[in-house]
Design an enzyme around this catalytic site. Structure first.
Site, mmCIF file in Angstrom:
data_model
loop_
_atom_site.group_PDB
_atom_site.id
_atom_site.type_symbol
_atom_site.label_atom_id
_atom_site.label_comp_id
_atom_site.label_asym_id
_atom_site.label_seq_id
_atom_site.Cartn_x
_atom_site.Cartn_y
_atom_site.Cartn_z
ATOM 1 C CB CYS A 129 37.395 32.199 39.556
ATOM 2 S SG CYS A 129 37.314 33.971 39.425
ATOM 3 C CD GLN A 156 42.520 37.463 38.337
ATOM 4 O OE1 GLN A 156 43.416 37.599 39.157
ATOM 5 N NE2 GLN A 156 41.274 37.806 38.582
ATOM 6 C CG HIS A 258 40.712 33.576 35.909
ATOM 7 N ND1 HIS A 258 40.151 34.477 35.037
ATOM 8 C CD2 HIS A 258 40.202 33.880 37.137
ATOM 9 C CE1 HIS A 258 39.339 35.284 35.708
ATOM 10 N NE2 HIS A 258 39.344 34.931 36.977
#
Ligand code: 2RA
Length: 354
Positions: A129, A156, A258
């Site tokens: 991700c 994150q 994120h």
């Protein structure tokens, strides 16, 4: 006939978003089978508005399946994706088990969709991700100006560590919430949280009222697994094997989405207005960039949405071929479930000739 889909890992944080995404996107699937560990077998879960009984992961659950989306730990994928592939199932895997395998394509549909067709092992990997959050935007810029160097700092979210990460952040916030006597002295946040919750956490330091400059596992020489993933996966997706990349991955007290501060250098000078236009024209990118009016992407404003949000676009003052940008993307959607679903749909269309 519409292909049969298996969703392996249907109960986790990403699996839950997968089910919601499958319920809202254009439906290309015939039967959808929900698969999870034996512990969750027999549960009823909703997908496409129907209650479906969860099946335990076994070789037989792949009988008659055309495409399987896996969102399970690396070791479970490493064991079971080849089992499914051997039965003729095309596996789209969201673990880290196969991403750097040269016989497994690593696919972002907006950047390298053609790679999904070349899959000698019957497995297609979904990027991490953190990498995915910036890929649509960088792909659009790379197509025009040719990326040569990338320096990235990530911010994150807790849900990158799955449901335990989400739970831990909320629990920590509950401990410190409303207290004005913590966050004022070194160690007081750590002590308050440790006292109430103990130290068994998915994160190596308190996350509430803090930032933690570490995500993932130790890969030696001071690097974390997340940082090396950013480097290796960016190179593979963009098809630039010698791309210079340096990343610092940081966990912040955000539940989901994120963010990345990106310093991107190109082979030629880049006009900021032209770069902005290229991003505006990228279908999956939304430019939110008027800082004087307080407009820039933030996780709180991006969570739950599909696009990549880009702002703070500017020319680096001392680096003539470098753009600075700030990117936010929902790590459970485009960062995981949505990209996996998009790749699976590419395969479904290929299989049905649609
Ligand atoms: C994280 N990127 O944020 C990871 C999840 N795959 O922890």
């Amino acid at each position: 006939q519409r292909p049969t889909l298996a969703l392996v890992g249907a109960t986790g944080a990403v699996g839950t978003v997968m089910r919601s995404i499958l319920s809202t996107r254009e439906d290309v699937w015939g039967e959808i089978r929900l698969v999870a560990s034996a512990r969750s077998a027999g549960k009823q879960l909703e997908v496409r508005g129907e209650q479906v009984t969860v099946l335990a992961l076994s070789e037989e659950v792949f009988d008659g399946v055309d495409v399987a989306m896996f969102d399970v730990p690396d070791e479970v994928s490493a064991q079971w994706a080849p089992v499914a592939a051997a039965k003729g199932v095309v596996v789209v895997d969201n673990s880290g088990a196969f991403r750097m395998d040269p016989d497994v394509p690593l696919v972002v549909p907006e950047v390298n969709p053609e790679a999904a067709r070349e899959r000698p092992r019957g497995i297609i990997a979904n990027p991490n991700c953190t990498t995915l959050t910036m890929m649509d935007a960088l792909g659009a810029l790379h197509r025009r100006w040719t990326l040569t160097e990338l320096v990235v700092a990530s911010y994150q979210a807790a849900s990158g560590a799955g449901q335990p990460g989400i739970d831990r952040l909320y629990d920590e916030l509950e401990v410190v919430g409303g207290r004005r006597d913590v966050g004022v002295q070194a160690g007081d946040v750590r002590a308050a949280i440790s006292d109430k919750l103990g130290d068994d956490s998915p994160f190596p330091a308190p996350l509430a009222l803090n930032v933690v400059p570490w995500a993932g596992s130790d890969k030696g020489d001071g690097w974390s697994s997340e940082e090396l993933k950013v480097r290796n996966e960016s190179r593979k997706i963009l098809g630039i094997p010698d791309l210079k990349v340096s990343a610092t991955c940081v966990r912040v007290p955000v539940v989901t989405t994120h963010s990345l501060a990106v310093h991107a250098t190109f082979a030629q000078d880049v006009d900021v207005a032209a770069a902005r236009q290229a991003l505006v024209e990228a279908p999956s990118v939304v430019v939110v960039d008027d800082p004087a009016a307080g407009e820039f992407p933030t996780p709180a404003d991006s969570v739950g949405a599909d696009p990549t949000f880009v702002g703070r676009l500017r020319q680096a003052l001392d680096f003539p071929r470098t753009l600075e940008l700030f990117v936010c993307g929902d790590n459970l959607r485009k960062g995981a479930a949505l990209n996996t679903a998009q790749v699976a749909e590419l395969v479904a269309r290929e299989l049905t000739g649609a």
